[in-house]
Design an enzyme around this catalytic site. Structure first.
Site, short mmCIF file in Angstrom:
data_model
loop_
_atom_site.label_atom_id
_atom_site.label_comp_id
_atom_site.label_asym_id
_atom_site.label_seq_id
_atom_site.Cartn_x
_atom_site.Cartn_y
_atom_site.Cartn_z
N LYS A 65 0.90 -1.20 0.12
CA LYS A 65 0.11 -0.12 -0.23
C LYS A 65 0.88 1.15 0.25
O LYS A 65 0.51 2.35 -0.86
CB LYS A 65 -1.03 0.05 1.34
CG LYS A 65 -1.60 1.22 1.43
CD LYS A 65 -2.45 1.34 2.77
CE LYS A 65 -3.34 2.61 2.70
NZ LYS A 65 -4.21 2.68 3.97
N HIS B 178 -7.25 -7.94 -19.51
CA HIS B 178 -8.79 -8.19 -19.42
C HIS B 178 -9.22 -8.08 -20.84
O HIS B 178 -10.13 -7.37 -20.89
CB HIS B 178 -9.22 -6.83 -18.60
CG HIS B 178 -8.70 -6.87 -17.11
ND1 HIS B 178 -8.95 -5.75 -16.31
CD2 HIS B 178 -8.22 -7.68 -16.44
CE1 HIS B 178 -8.64 -5.93 -15.27
NE2 HIS B 178 -7.85 -7.28 -15.17
#
Length: 554
Positions: free
Chosen positions: A142, A301
């Site tokens: 993160k 994708h």
């Protein structure tokens, strides 16, 4: 990349289950002035090798407890990982609590899947559910803006080299963070799958009898419910972990034994293929094999995020470098396909990039050996010529069938194109237009592809109107690189060529491309407003060709 663009590594946290290579990494870090903080067995291994190490207990002021279940779960550890050292407020809060930040976190997780596969007992498997490790990994990932996270021993060398040359760049830290999040996602998925299995009733010997009885009663039976033996008779060769989403079952079937294509590809390394891996791999193969020249496509994708081709006498590594350069951000976690043998030079470029699947007709021995060091990379070898004579799509209550959309129609030959506006393209421009036209077929509609020098530089896809696809293609071409160290990318749309998979319904879409500085456009034509589009190109002095052939792809 200058040293100023790197963040130095001053303090590192090392906590690993697999100790392979950790001593060499620790030694190199220490030689470059890095303070090493480590946990129990990892710290002991490093210390026994003669490398200075600070125990995590001395940092937290709290001993490891509960048989090692609690050792790094402490604010003095996680604050050091999560603090954004670019922010003055974070630096002040750390100073107030006398906490030092970490610049590097090296963690690999307890071998949960390995323990399950080895037939571990219930209690042994439970103890291999890592808690502190994923927490540190996710925290560092993160905070990739200031912290680098390494989860694979195969990346230790990269970390050692970074320490020696002044640290990691932002782009490098982001790539490592992507790998880390993927690893924790896969880890949690494995745990979830196993836990669900514990809740399910065991199979009984009467399962097959029940299925046969159901068939006799003419009840509807899903092909997903068939036994392995019955499924094999229908060409089903594998049961996949799950489908497009975890709650969906999935299987793989080979429909043509003589030309199995991707479904029958030989896997040479890496994890098992998933449903989504196959879908993206199919899109990548389609994109790469549409070209007769050496070509590399990078798909994410089910859409190309990069594609490039080169001359026959050039190493395929150049095509890969150009394809990756189309959109390096989206390429992370993608699928790579090439219509030529993968060389060692290409493999060396692929290795540092987090990639799900690579597929090619062949691999040089050294290239395959290098790629196999990435244990999670799925390596596929394809056989035969790419051929999709019939395309099928199931709909509610039935199935649609159509001829395959190959790039072999008369309108796909540049010599048959109609020059509608501007001057005839020179040889280099016509070659780029030909490349763009062959490439745009693999992009989901509405599709706009910008190309230059045999490589895509901006792709707009999947929008509900062509205007937005034009904006997206230009935007992606011109803003690519802004994620890296705050630098702006050059306006790559200017001087590029553009291909549209279907006609422009209005001139406004083409005008976006003209305003961006494209030098030539190729499109099917056929709109009742074709003349408006032609006039816009003439006014801008831009060449436009009409193919008379459409390659629209839903």
């Amino acid at each position: 990349m200058t040293t100023a663009q790197r963040r130095p590594i001053r303090r590192a946290l090392l906590s690993v289950f697999d100790k392979s290579g950790i001593v060499d990494l620790a030694r190199t870090l220490a030689e470059n002035g890095v303070e090493i903080v480590s946990t129990g067995s990892t710290g002991s291994t490093i210390r026994e090798a003669g490398v200075a190490v600070t125990d995590v207990e001395s940092v937290t002021g709290f001993p490891e407890m509960l048989d090692g279940r609690v050792k790094t779960l402490h604010p003095r550890v996680h604050a050091g990982i999560l603090a954004d050292s670019r922010l003055e407020a974070h630096r002040e809060q750390l100073a107030a609590q006398d906490i030092e930040p970490f610049d590097l976190v090296v963690v690999n997780l307890y071998p949960f899947a390995g323990t399950v596969a080895a037939g571990g007992t219930f209690e042994e498997i439970i103890e291999k559910i890592d808690i502190g490790g994923p927490s540190m990994v996710r925290g560092a990932a993160k905070n990739f803006a200031t912290v680098a996270v390494v989860v694979d021993p195969e990346d230790y060398r990269t970390a050692a080299e970074a320490a020696a040359r002044g640290g990691f760049t932002l782009a490098e830290r982001q790539e490592l963070a992507t790998v880390a999040f993927t690893r924790t996602a896969e880890y949690d998925e494995a745990i979830s799958d196993w836990m669900l299995e514990q809740l399910e009733a065991p199979e009984t010997d009467g399962a097959q009898d029940a299925l046969e009885a159901s068939l006799e009663d003419e009840e509807e039976i899903s092909i997903l419910d068939l036994s392995d033996q019955d499924a094999a008779e229908l060409g089903i060769t594998a049961t996949l972990r799950y489908g497009e989403n975890p709650h969906q079952r999935a299987r793989l079937a080979v429909t043509d034994d003589d030309a199995p294509g991707l479904a029958g590809a030989e896997q040479l390394g890496g994890k098992e293929m998933s449903y989504n891996n196959y879908v993206d791999a199919d899109a990548a193969a389609r994109a790469a094999f549409d070209h007769t020249l050496p070509c590399v496509a990078v798909v994410k994708h089910n859409n190309p995020c990069g594609i490039a081709s080169t001359g026959e006498d050039e190493d395929i590594a150049r095509a890969h470098a150009l394809a990756h350069g189309t959109d390096p951000v989206s390429a992370y976690g993608g699928v790579i396909a090439t219509n030529r043998t993968v060389t060692l030079a290409m493999a060396q470029q692929v290795k540092p990039i987090f990639t799900e699947v690579i597929l090619a007709p062949g691999y040089e021995d050294e290239a395959l050996e290098l790629l196999r060091t990435k244990k999670n990379l799925r390596i596929l070898r394809l056989q035969g010529e790419y051929d999709r004579p019939v395309e099928m799509r199931e709909i509610w209550g039935g199935m649609l069938l159509q001829d395959g959309d190959a790039v072999d129609a008369e309108g796909d030959d540049p010599s048959q194109w109609t020059l509608a506006a501007g001057e005839a393209a020179d040889e280099a421009t016509l070659a780029d237009l030909d490349f763009a036209w062959r490439s745009v077929r693999a992009v989901k509609s509405n599709a706009i592809l910008l190309a230059s020098g045999g490589a895509a530089v901006g792709i707009g896809m999947g929008q509900v109107n062509r205007l937005d696809s034009c904006r997206l293609a230009v935007s992606r071409a011109n803003t690519l690189g802004e994620h890296a160290e705050g630098e702006s990318a050059p306006e790559r749309a200017r001087g590029a060529v553009a291909a549209s998979d279907a006609f422009f319904p209005f001139a406004d879409g083409a005008q976006i491309l003209l305003d961006a500085g494209v030098r030539a456009i190729v499109q099917p034509g056929g709109s009742i407003r074709d003349q408006e589009v032609v006039e816009a190109c003439r006014a801008a002095g831009v060449t436009m060709y009409l193919t008379g052939t459409r390659h629209f792809s839903h």
